[in-house]
Design an enzyme around this catalytic site. Structure first.
Site, PDB file in Angstrom:
ATOM      1  CG  MET A 168     -52.223  51.877 -12.673  1.00  0.00           C
ATOM      2  SD  MET A 168     -53.577  51.218 -13.651  1.00  0.00           S
ATOM      3  CE  MET A 168     -54.814  52.482 -13.473  1.00  0.00           C
ATOM      4  NE  ARG A 207     -59.475  49.279  16.791  1.00  0.00           N
ATOM      5  CZ  ARG A 207     -58.285  48.988  16.284  1.00  0.00           C
ATOM      6  NH1 ARG A 207     -57.817  49.667  15.251  1.00  0.00           N
ATOM      7  NH2 ARG A 207     -57.549  48.023  16.798  1.00  0.00           N
ATOM      8  CE  LYS A 231     -53.110  44.188  12.329  1.00  0.00           C
ATOM      9  NZ  LYS A 231     -53.662  44.828  13.529  1.00  0.00           N
ATOM     10  CE1 TYR A 291     -51.783  60.051 -18.460  1.00  0.00           C
ATOM     11  CE2 TYR A 291     -50.771  58.867 -16.627  1.00  0.00           C
ATOM     12  CZ  TYR A 291     -51.436  58.862 -17.842  1.00  0.00           C
ATOM     13  OH  TYR A 291     -51.750  57.668 -18.439  1.00  0.00           O
TER      14      TYR A 291
END
Ligand SMILES: *Cc1c(COP(=O)(O)O)cnc(C)c1O
Length: 364
Positions: free
Chosen positions: A304, A131, A35, A256
């Site tokens: 980023m 769950r 998955k 930053y």
């Protein structure tokens, strides 16, 4: 020309880990869990490499359909089942096995007339995680409904999932297994309970079908036990390259917010990887990377697209030099996950589409 960053995926290591699974549970059928794009490794390539599996498991219908589209013919189990008429028809049409974890899904099966029946299906039993799954006392009825439905051809198995498998000898694991076992009324009723941690540490829970995920990717699910100690080989190595070099004077800052200040003249390498690639911002001022076989500290905030690393102590550094972010013997994913305050599962799943996956057969 190689594009960076790149996730190098060692298919031989993947196969080694599957054989390790089989060694630990020689009498079990293996449902390899692929998955979430095979935990970020690439579902189609992983499925093809793991063709020694008896079945595959994914979370959602779309994931199963994509595997079918790419030519995967092995049984595929949809762990979350389906919730719509269109979904159940699609599942049947593409020979996908369903997990039924809620009464509404059973009702859907009973009120739909499928053109061709579903294969082998599973009933998810709620044994303690709260769950997904039907309460134990409702399972007998549900099993009868599923087994007598002309919409299912073949067996219906009992499945459950551990909430605490990564804690060895936790009494809640034994309780969950006991809850499942009380439902086994016929010897031929298949059971499936164990994920990676239970495969490794709780042999009594193996049942008929095991469901390894994390360990296939060469990652240890057990705290305090390394992949190496468990004879698992890391499959993913995350790599990028140096794109700039900066010479900082004492008192100058990098990145930053100026979160890191040079205490002396410092050589900084800028590396092309950032949170936009899945390199967690939590690693700011915490992680290390490997350059020229040596550890170098990440300094300042992760941006980023870039990070900065202190390479003052290293030899001659050049733009274009390779940098390893994780998946090295001296810099494991498990270590990086701990520094990022998370689990290895999350880091591999977050490796973004921008990162190229390169497949190769390396050492296994
Ligand atoms: C994801 C998942 C697994 C695999 O778990 P790992 O800890 O990665 O081995 C097994 N079973 C179910 C139901 C899952 O959702």
């Amino acid at each position: 020309m190689q594009n960076y960053p790149v996730a190098n995926i060692n298919l031989a290591a993947l196969k080694h880990n599957l054989s390790r699974v089989k060694q630990l549970a020689p009498d079990c059928q293996v449902m390899s869990v692929i998955k979430a794009n095979a935990y970020g490794h690439g579902a189609i390539e992983v499925a093809n490499a793991l063709d020694d599996s008896d079945a595959f498991a994914v979370a959602r219908l779309d994931e199963g359909l994509r595997l079918r589209e790419s030519g995967i013919t092995k049984p595929i189990v949809i762990l979350e089942g389906v919730n719509s008429e269109e979904g159940i028809h699609k599942a049947a049409e593409h020979s996908l096995s369903l997990v039924f974890h809620h009464e509404s899904q059973i009702n859907l099966l009973m009120t739909t007339q499928l053109k061709s029946p579903l294969n082998f299906c599973w009933l998810m039993v709620e044994t303690g995680m709260h769950r997904l799954g039907l309460a134990v006392e409702n399972c007998q009825d549900a099993l009868e409904q599923l087994s007598s439905s002309s919409n299912i051809l073949g067996q219906v198995g009992l499945m459950s999932h551990f909430a605490n498998a990564d804690t060895i000898d936790d009494s809640r694991n034994i309780q969950q297994l006991t809850n499942l076992k009380q439902l086994i009324t016929q010897d031929e009723m298949p059971t499936s309970m164990a994920n990676s941690a239970a495969i490794l540490s709780f042999p009594d829970s193996h049942g008929d079908w095991i469901r390894p995920g994390l360990m296939l990717y060469g990652i240890s699910p057990l705290e305090g036990q390394s992949a190496k100690e468990l004879d698992l080989k890391p499959v993913m190595q995350l790599e990028s390259q140096i794109t700039a070099i900066q010479e900082l004077k004492e008192g100058e800052q990098v990145g930053y917010g100026g979160d890191w200040t040079a205490q002396q003249a410092t050589k900084i390498a800028i590396v092309s990887i950032g949170y936009g690639d899945g390199y967690s911002r939590q690693l700011s001022n915490k992680a290390s990377v490997i350059v020229q076989g040596q550890l170098a500290a990440v300094v300042g905030r992760v941006s980023m697209d870039m990070i900065a690393v202190d390479v003052s102590k290293l030899g001659n550094i050049n733009v274009g030099d390779k940098v390893t972010l994780w998946g090295d013997e001296n810099l494991t994913l498990e270590t990086i996950a701990e520094l990022a305050n998370t689990i290895p599962y999350e880091l591999v799943c977050q490796v973004s589409e921008r990162v190229i996956r390169e497949y190769y057969n390396g050492e296994a």
